[in-house]
Enzyme design. Structure first.
Site, PDB file in Angstrom:
ATOM      1  N   THR A 194       0.821  -1.220   0.000  1.00 24.09           N
ATOM      2  CA  THR A 194       0.000   0.000   0.000  1.00 24.09           C
ATOM      3  C   THR A 194       0.852   1.265   0.000  1.00 24.09           C
ATOM      4  OG1 THR A 194      -1.769  -1.174   1.137  1.00 24.09           O
ATOM      5  CG2 THR A 194      -1.844   1.225   1.246  1.00 24.09           C
ATOM      6  N   SER A 246       1.415  -7.658  -1.159  1.00 29.20           N
ATOM      7  CA  SER A 246       2.141  -8.651  -0.361  1.00 29.20           C
ATOM      8  C   SER A 246       1.383  -9.965  -0.224  1.00 29.20           C
ATOM      9  CB  SER A 246       2.517  -8.094   1.008  1.00 29.20           C
ATOM     10  OG  SER A 246       1.397  -8.014   1.851  1.00 29.20           O
ATOM     11  N   ASP A 267       0.091  -7.108   4.760  1.00 32.16           N
ATOM     12  CA  ASP A 267      -0.606  -8.393   4.912  1.00 32.16           C
ATOM     13  C   ASP A 267       0.345  -9.539   5.236  1.00 32.16           C
ATOM     14  OD1 ASP A 267      -3.058  -7.242   4.526  1.00 32.16           O
ATOM     15  OD2 ASP A 267      -3.265  -7.865   2.431  1.00 32.16           O
TER      16      ASP A 267
END
Length: 172
Positions: free
Chosen positions: A14, A53, A87
């Protein structure tokens, strides 16, 4: 000798995404231009991957570990910052803690819970904090830096999906 620097290894997430794209489309230099405070640091940029990820695979840990290992050999390198999606960041930080043992310098994983183009984003704060820790701390291991907190790479777990305070140290 060459001026001391921090090496930033980007893998996506992100922190390198925009709200419009919803996936990693930014380069680290885009962030440096967006967040002028970062320009005061001597940075070397290594773009390794550009992915969400959730798509990080074990062979990528090997590639990341080899890259980190090579960069740590440079005497002018004070530390490493790995930009990573949140993540699976805890898995990668743990894998690197076992693959790159006794690094002698900080290996700081960071990411963001919100896009860098959002108001109130944690992207700038997390990235600047990670760079500062990589430059000036005496840590000599893989850690995660998120929301003003440093957690050992092999003790971290993501426990909240949306909150900036997403990571906790397990058993410590």
């Amino acid at each position: 000798s060459e001026r001391e620097k921090v090496v930033i290894i980007s893998t996506g997430g992100t922190l390198l995404s925009t709200r419009a794209a919803g996936k990693p489309v930014l380069k680290v230099n885009d962030l440096i231009n967006k967040f002028p405070k970062l320009k005061k640091y001597n940075l070397e940029i290594e773009s390794l991957f550009s992915l969400d990820s959730a798509n990080f695979l074990p062979y990528m840990w090997v590639k990341l570990a080899k890259c980190i290992y090579e960069k740590l050999k440079d005497d002018s390198c004070k530390g490493i910052v790995v930009i990573h999606g949140t993540d699976t960041m805890s898995y990668s930080a743990a894998a690197i803690s076992f693959m790159v043992q006794n690094p002698g310098k900080p290996i700081v994983f960071t990411g963001s819970q919100s896009f860098p183009d959002e108001i109130g984003t944690d992207a700038e704060r997390n990235l600047e904090d990670a760079i500062r820790v990589a430059f000036s701390s005496d840590l000599k291991e893989s850690v995660i830096l998120s929301h003003h907190r440093i957690i050992r790479g092999n003790k971290a777990r993501k426990v909240k999906e949306r909150s900036y305070d997403a990571f906790q140290s397990i058993g410590m």
